[in-house]
Design an enzyme around this catalytic site. Sequence first.
Site, short mmCIF file in Angstrom:
data_model
loop_
_atom_site.label_atom_id
_atom_site.label_comp_id
_atom_site.label_asym_id
_atom_site.label_seq_id
_atom_site.Cartn_x
_atom_site.Cartn_y
_atom_site.Cartn_z
CG ASP A 172 0.96 -55.87 38.40
OD1 ASP A 172 0.42 -56.47 39.34
OD2 ASP A 172 0.52 -54.80 37.93
CB THR A 184 5.40 -67.55 31.17
OG1 THR A 184 5.84 -66.22 30.86
CG2 THR A 184 4.33 -68.00 30.19
#
Length: 171
Positions: free
Chosen positions: A34, A118
Amino acid sequence: MKRIELKNGDITALTVDAIANAANSSLLGGGGVDGAIHRAAGPGLLAECRGLGGCPPGEARITGGHRLAARYVIHTVGPVWRGGGQGEPETLASCYRNCFALAREHRIASIAFPAISTGVYRFPKELAAEICVRECRAALEASQRFPARIVLVCFNPDTRRAYEAALRDVR
Ligand code: APR
């Protein structure tokens, strides 16, 4: 020839129609992929995200790619892993399905994914890879062209090994 391909490295460097972002529900940026996507896209991406009003886990929102090579960013919010008994697998599958629904809607032919959930969200890589590969195969069956090419980005060796196993084992 429809394809699912594995690629090592930084998703922000890829020239595909869309890159998926493993975002949080605020859509206002964060760390991990992100953070990398927002850094590469520039402040215009955050400005556009501010107008979206967030995104619940399992859903997806689309924005422009801004300074990225990709035309679009598809932001999706994966589940935080809490042991697997709170619907985490179904929420992760829903992330991929909703990203593919936006790809069909916006006629996106090539899309790259990071290994959603993950990292910071601690979803087990092997199970996440199986869910991802199953949904990728379903998406390639559901549409002739959108997408035609899916790139699964491996930012570390464990992720690559998990995808290689899933591509071999998931029918
Ligand atoms: N390119 C491709 N993959 C990357 C990159 C990158 N530049 N940076 C990190 N990754 C990989 C990680 O190694 C991991 O395999 O993306 C995968 C997802 O990890 P995270 O980015 O930690 O995402 P996630 O586990 O879904 O957690 C989301 O982290 O960054 C915050 O705002 C985000 O709160 C949200 C949470």
